[in-house]
Write a protein that holds these residues in place. Structure first.
Motif, PDB file in Angstrom:
ATOM      1  N   GLY A 132     -28.440  -5.875  40.405  1.00 16.68           N
ATOM      2  CA  GLY A 132     -27.370  -5.152  41.073  1.00 16.68           C
ATOM      3  C   GLY A 132     -27.930  -4.164  42.067  1.00 16.68           C
ATOM      4  N   PRO A 133     -27.056  -3.514  42.837  1.00 20.76           N
ATOM      5  CA  PRO A 133     -27.519  -2.507  43.791  1.00 20.76           C
ATOM      6  C   PRO A 133     -28.182  -1.339  43.076  1.00 20.76           C
ATOM      7  CG  PRO A 133     -25.193  -3.106  44.146  1.00 20.76           C
ATOM      8  CD  PRO A 133     -25.587  -3.674  42.831  1.00 20.76           C
ATOM      9  N   LEU A 134     -28.995  -0.595  43.799  1.00 15.14           N
ATOM     10  CA  LEU A 134     -29.633   0.581  43.225  1.00 15.14           C
ATOM     11  C   LEU A 134     -28.587   1.674  42.986  1.00 15.14           C
ATOM     12  CD1 LEU A 134     -32.898   0.820  45.368  1.00 15.14           C
ATOM     13  CD2 LEU A 134     -32.548  -0.323  43.166  1.00 15.14           C
ATOM     14  N   HIS A 135     -28.631   2.279  41.793  1.00 14.51           N
ATOM     15  CA  HIS A 135     -27.675   3.342  41.504  1.00 14.51           C
ATOM     16  C   HIS A 135     -28.300   4.711  41.793  1.00 14.51           C
ATOM     17  CE1 HIS A 135     -29.880   3.968  37.778  1.00 14.51           C
ATOM     18  NE2 HIS A 135     -29.546   2.787  37.302  1.00 14.51           N
ATOM     19  N   VAL A 136     -27.521   5.760  41.567  1.00 15.68           N
ATOM     20  CA  VAL A 136     -27.970   7.107  41.911  1.00 15.68           C
ATOM     21  C   VAL A 136     -29.208   7.505  41.103  1.00 15.68           C
ATOM     22  CG1 VAL A 136     -27.291   9.533  41.990  1.00 15.68           C
ATOM     23  CG2 VAL A 136     -25.644   7.770  42.574  1.00 15.68           C
ATOM     24  N   GLY A 137     -29.309   7.030  39.863  1.00 15.43           N
ATOM     25  CA  GLY A 137     -30.509   7.296  39.069  1.00 15.43           C
ATOM     26  C   GLY A 137     -31.740   6.691  39.710  1.00 15.43           C
ATOM     27  N   HIS A 138     -31.604   5.476  40.254  1.00 17.14           N
ATOM     28  CA  HIS A 138     -32.715   4.878  40.994  1.00 17.14           C
ATOM     29  C   HIS A 138     -33.045   5.733  42.213  1.00 17.14           C
ATOM     30  CE1 HIS A 138     -31.222   0.857  39.199  1.00 17.14           C
ATOM     31  NE2 HIS A 138     -32.331   1.188  38.574  1.00 17.14           N
ATOM     32  N   GLY A 139     -32.004   6.326  42.816  1.00 12.08           N
ATOM     33  CA  GLY A 139     -32.216   7.189  43.973  1.00 12.08           C
ATOM     34  C   GLY A 139     -33.046   8.402  43.615  1.00 12.08           C
ATOM     35  N   ARG A 140     -32.747   9.018  42.461  1.00  9.44           N
ATOM     36  CA  ARG A 140     -33.549  10.166  42.031  1.00  9.44           C
ATOM     37  C   ARG A 140     -34.995   9.745  41.818  1.00  9.44           C
ATOM     38  NH1 ARG A 140     -32.087  14.566  37.181  1.00  9.44           N
ATOM     39  NH2 ARG A 140     -33.280  16.257  38.142  1.00  9.44           N
ATOM     40  N   GLN A 141     -35.172   8.556  41.252  1.00 11.56           N
ATOM     41  CA  GLN A 141     -36.522   8.065  41.004  1.00 11.56           C
ATOM     42  C   GLN A 141     -37.244   7.749  42.311  1.00 11.56           C
ATOM     43  OE1 GLN A 141     -38.401   4.340  38.571  1.00 11.56           O
ATOM     44  NE2 GLN A 141     -36.702   5.398  37.612  1.00 11.56           N
ATOM     45  N   ALA A 142     -36.515   7.188  43.271  1.00  7.53           N
ATOM     46  CA  ALA A 142     -37.117   6.878  44.567  1.00  7.53           C
ATOM     47  C   ALA A 142     -37.544   8.147  45.286  1.00  7.53           C
ATOM     48  CB  ALA A 142     -36.130   6.086  45.428  1.00  7.53           C
ATOM     49  N   ALA A 143     -36.693   9.173  45.257  1.00  8.68           N
ATOM     50  CA  ALA A 143     -37.030  10.437  45.908  1.00  8.68           C
ATOM     51  C   ALA A 143     -38.234  11.077  45.231  1.00  8.68           C
ATOM     52  CB  ALA A 143     -35.828  11.375  45.875  1.00  8.68           C
ATOM     53  N   LEU A 144     -38.238  11.090  43.896  1.00 10.55           N
ATOM     54  CA  LEU A 144     -39.353  11.670  43.144  1.00 10.55           C
ATOM     55  C   LEU A 144     -40.658  10.928  43.428  1.00 10.55           C
ATOM     56  CD1 LEU A 144     -37.691  12.290  39.657  1.00 10.55           C
ATOM     57  CD2 LEU A 144     -38.822  14.030  41.060  1.00 10.55           C
ATOM     58  N   GLY A 145     -40.609   9.611  43.294  1.00 13.42           N
ATOM     59  CA  GLY A 145     -41.825   8.822  43.475  1.00 13.42           C
ATOM     60  C   GLY A 145     -42.413   8.966  44.861  1.00 13.42           C
ATOM     61  N   ASP A 146     -41.558   8.884  45.878  1.00 13.32           N
ATOM     62  CA  ASP A 146     -42.039   8.966  47.250  1.00 13.32           C
ATOM     63  C   ASP A 146     -42.614  10.347  47.547  1.00 13.32           C
ATOM     64  OD1 ASP A 146     -42.361   7.359  49.568  1.00 13.32           O
ATOM     65  OD2 ASP A 146     -40.811   8.524  50.580  1.00 13.32           O
ATOM     66  N   ALA A 147     -41.947  11.402  47.051  1.00 17.74           N
ATOM     67  CA  ALA A 147     -42.434  12.761  47.292  1.00 17.74           C
ATOM     68  C   ALA A 147     -43.738  13.033  46.541  1.00 17.74           C
ATOM     69  CB  ALA A 147     -41.371  13.776  46.893  1.00 17.74           C
ATOM     70  N   ILE A 148     -43.854  12.535  45.320  1.00 24.09           N
ATOM     71  CA  ILE A 148     -45.098  12.716  44.565  1.00 24.09           C
ATOM     72  C   ILE A 148     -46.245  11.985  45.263  1.00 24.09           C
ATOM     73  CG2 ILE A 148     -46.259  12.081  42.406  1.00 24.09           C
ATOM     74  CD1 ILE A 148     -43.647  12.859  40.956  1.00 24.09           C
ATOM     75  N   CYS A 149     -45.961  10.800  45.788  1.00 22.75           N
ATOM     76  CA  CYS A 149     -46.981  10.092  46.572  1.00 22.75           C
ATOM     77  C   CYS A 149     -47.434  10.950  47.758  1.00 22.75           C
ATOM     78  CB  CYS A 149     -46.421   8.767  47.090  1.00 22.75           C
ATOM     79  SG  CYS A 149     -46.242   7.479  45.837  1.00 22.75           S
ATOM     80  N   SER A 150     -46.486  11.511  48.475  1.00 20.69           N
ATOM     81  CA  SER A 150     -46.816  12.322  49.642  1.00 20.69           C
ATOM     82  C   SER A 150     -47.602  13.569  49.243  1.00 20.69           C
ATOM     83  CB  SER A 150     -45.536  12.722  50.388  1.00 20.69           C
ATOM     84  OG  SER A 150     -44.884  11.588  50.917  1.00 20.69           O
ATOM     85  N   LEU A 151     -47.219  14.181  48.119  1.00 21.77           N
ATOM     86  CA  LEU A 151     -47.949  15.351  47.642  1.00 21.77           C
ATOM     87  C   LEU A 151     -49.415  15.018  47.379  1.00 21.77           C
ATOM     88  CD1 LEU A 151     -45.453  17.102  45.199  1.00 21.77           C
ATOM     89  CD2 LEU A 151     -46.564  18.144  47.188  1.00 21.77           C
ATOM     90  N   PHE A 152     -49.654  13.909  46.695  1.00 22.16           N
ATOM     91  CA  PHE A 152     -51.039  13.536  46.389  1.00 22.16           C
ATOM     92  C   PHE A 152     -51.798  13.134  47.651  1.00 22.16           C
ATOM     93  CE2 PHE A 152     -49.855  13.783  42.014  1.00 22.16           C
ATOM     94  CZ  PHE A 152     -51.048  14.013  41.344  1.00 22.16           C
ATOM     95  N   GLN A 153     -51.109  12.572  48.620  1.00 21.79           N
ATOM     96  CA  GLN A 153     -51.771  12.263  49.884  1.00 21.79           C
ATOM     97  C   GLN A 153     -52.244  13.542  50.576  1.00 21.79           C
ATOM     98  OE1 GLN A 153     -48.515   9.795  51.389  1.00 21.79           O
ATOM     99  NE2 GLN A 153     -49.898   8.056  51.531  1.00 21.79           N
TER     100      GLN A 153
END
Length: 557
Positions: A132-153
């Motif tokens: 199914g489509p990504l829900h808002v919980g997936h959105g929180r995870q996407a925002a967290l994951g992408d930002a944590i990646c950027s932080l470590f970069q």
């Protein structure tokens, strides 16, 4: 100022070593709890007093005198106050704080980043099943994951973004059956519609495109429909490809990209699951009971042993997880972070137990986990729970369409991952100071407007005479700019992108206060250029911080 801070720390370490050999390792600065007390604070005298059997205040007096005798302190420090039982509050001269403006303008987009450390990090996040489509919980995870990646970069890590999904199993079977029924004309509510079936309108869209023999293409697969309603396997493959494409669109709308998509099925077809189970058997970490194969996970801190292979021959879900993480280790990722919902908490102990029991050299505590709660969505004062498109939940794309990509990212990152969060749609679209992302973006746009009104060459500001930046609002703003690199390092260490949102809001508030206190485009050319240099540096740090979050820094609002 960052270089000056390191010089002052070196001076503190030298003075401490003089008082007690080896004590220099304790050299550290803290931020005074009250800004008026000073710019840096040290508790070293209090820490040393007991082992040296000295009065902490007297030791503090000696340390203060030793520091003020050093040329580096004479050059950059206006005074050192001794407070309480031995606190040292250090006050910098204005010219020391002014150096941060030059450092920011010289480094530009690289300000706050560290050189490569030669280490590789994998962050696995979103990892939604293609049902199914990504829900808002997936959105929180996407925002967290992408930002944590950027932080470590920013901290010099080589970062790999990975999406892992189950392309087989019961849920995929339910998806195929639901799509087949829709293709046959059966819909939710009809006799024969299974209770466990997927009810969203998107299922009908998949069925219609399957009947039309369309081709769908996602980042990791492509499939052409046969149009035969009896071709259940073809329906399954088409539905998975269709929904993977839909999820790609969700992620594109959220500006999230992955380096690799890893299929759970590949762990079986490649023999990794079987090889992992054999490793555990050979290591003597398993036993047979009631027709099932068990892992002795209690030997590694789990509250009970866990079934690996059920009596029907199928594996429990943590077994492929263990195989997957062995694969991560073998692929050279010395550090791995998994972003998952709090409902995955129970899997942590058993996965780590399996990795230790396998005896492949993986360190204790591998991988790291960041667990997040779900998100409530409120609109018009009422909770929104259902999306027609999804049938049972609010989708990430719904939220983006109602507000914006920037608002969704900033809002979902503005709280610790494990705290409950209510997303207020009405607040996210407001254009006032109550909306945190607008407040921060407006500060950046406001500076851009000032620079545009000036009309000069911004590159010349790097050489401006900064001596006019001696007011309290200007010095407060400069001290905050100097905190940015350390804030990034701490946020990466703690997996805490919410710290970046807090910092940006504080920086925006400090800039707005400065703007209200001092006119920037004054007649005095030297004062004007000094103030322009300060606000240009502020805009750069706002831009850098927003970039870590994946949020744009607009030039006008």
């Amino acid at each position: 100022m960052l270089k000056i801070k390191q010089e002052l720390l070196a001076g503190l370490a030298s003075a401490l070593d003089t008082l007690s050999p080896g004590a220099g390792a304790r050299a550290a600065f803290e931020s005074p709890k009250v800004a008026a007390h000073g710019d840096f604070a040290s508790t070293a005298a209090m820490q040393l007093a007991k082992p040296l059997k000295l009065n902490p205040r007297q030791l503090g007096e000696s340390l203060r005198a030793a520091l003020l005798a050093q040329p580096v302190y004479q050059r950059w420090v206006s005074d050192i106050d001794l407070a309480g039982p031995g606190f040292l509050n250090i006050r910098l001269k204005p010219e020391a704080k002014q150096q941060i403006v030059r450092e920011v303008l010289q480094a530009g987009a690289a300000f706050g980043t560290q050189p490569s450390n030669g280490q590789r990090l994998m962050v696995e996040f979103v990892s939604a099943n293609p049902t199914g489509p990504l829900h808002v919980g997936h959105g929180r995870q996407a925002a967290l994951g992408d930002a944590i990646c950027s932080l470590f970069q920013t901290q010099g890590w080589s970062v790999h973004r990975e999406f892992y999904y189950n392309d087989a199993g019961v849920q995929i079977g339910t998806l195929a059956t639901s799509t087949q029924l829709r293709a046959q004309g059966v819909k939710p509510g009809d006799a024969g519609w299974p209770e466990a079936a997927y009810n969203g309108d998107y299922i009908q869209d998949i069925a219609d495109d399957f009947l039309a023999k369309k081709t769908v293409k996602s980042d990791d697969r492509e499939f052409t429909a046969s149009g035969d309603v009896n071709d259940l396997d073809g329906i399954r493959q088409f539905a998975v490809a269709y929904l993977r494409h839909e999820q790609d669109l969700d992620l594109q709308a959220f500006a999230v990209k992955f380096d690799h998509y890893y299929l759970e099925s590949s762990l079986y077809t490649s023999g990794r699951v079987a090889a992992t189970v054999q490793k555990l058997i050979d290591a003597g970490k398993t036993y047979e009971q009631d027709g099932a194969l068990w892992l002795r996970s209690t030997e590694y801190g789990d509250d009970k042993d866990r079934v690996m292979r059920k009596s029907d021959g199928s594996f429990t879900y943590f077994v492929p997880d263990v195989a997957y993480h062995i694969a991560k280790w073998e692929r050279g990722f010395s550090k791995v972070i998994n972003i998952q919902g709090t409902d995955h908490h129970g899997t942590i102990a058993r996965v780590r137990a399996g990795l230790q029991a396998a005896g492949v050299g993986i360190p204790v505590g591998y991988p790291d986990y960041v667990l997040h709660t779900m998100v409530r969505v409120v609109r018009g004062g009422e909770e929104v729970k259902i999306s027609k498109r999804a049938g049972s939940y609010v989708t990430l794309r719904d939220l983006i369409e109602w507000t914006s990509k920037d608002a969704v990212r900033f809002f979902l990152l503005s709280r610790k991952p494990d705290t409950e969060y209510t997303f207020d749609v009405d607040l996210a679209v407001q254009k006032n100071n109550d909306n945190p992302v607008y407040y921060v973006q407006y500060a950046h746009a406001r500076i851009c407007s000032v620079l545009a009104s000036w009309g000069g060459d911004a590159a010349t500001l790097a050489d401006a005479d900064l001596s006019a930046l001696d007011s309290a609002p200007a010095q407060a703003l400069m001290l905050l700019l100097a905190r940015y690199p350390g804030m990034l390092a701490d946020a990466a260490r703690d997996f805490a992108p919410h710290d970046v949102t807090f910092y940006l809001r504080e920086l925006a508030a400090s800039y707005h206060s400065y703007y209200d206190a001092e006119r920037i485009l004054v007649d005095d050319e030297a004062v004007k250029k000094a103030r322009l240099a300060l606000v240009k540096a502020t805009a750069q740090v706002l831009h850098n911080g927003l970039n870590v979050l994946g949020v744009s820094a607009p030039q006008k609002m």
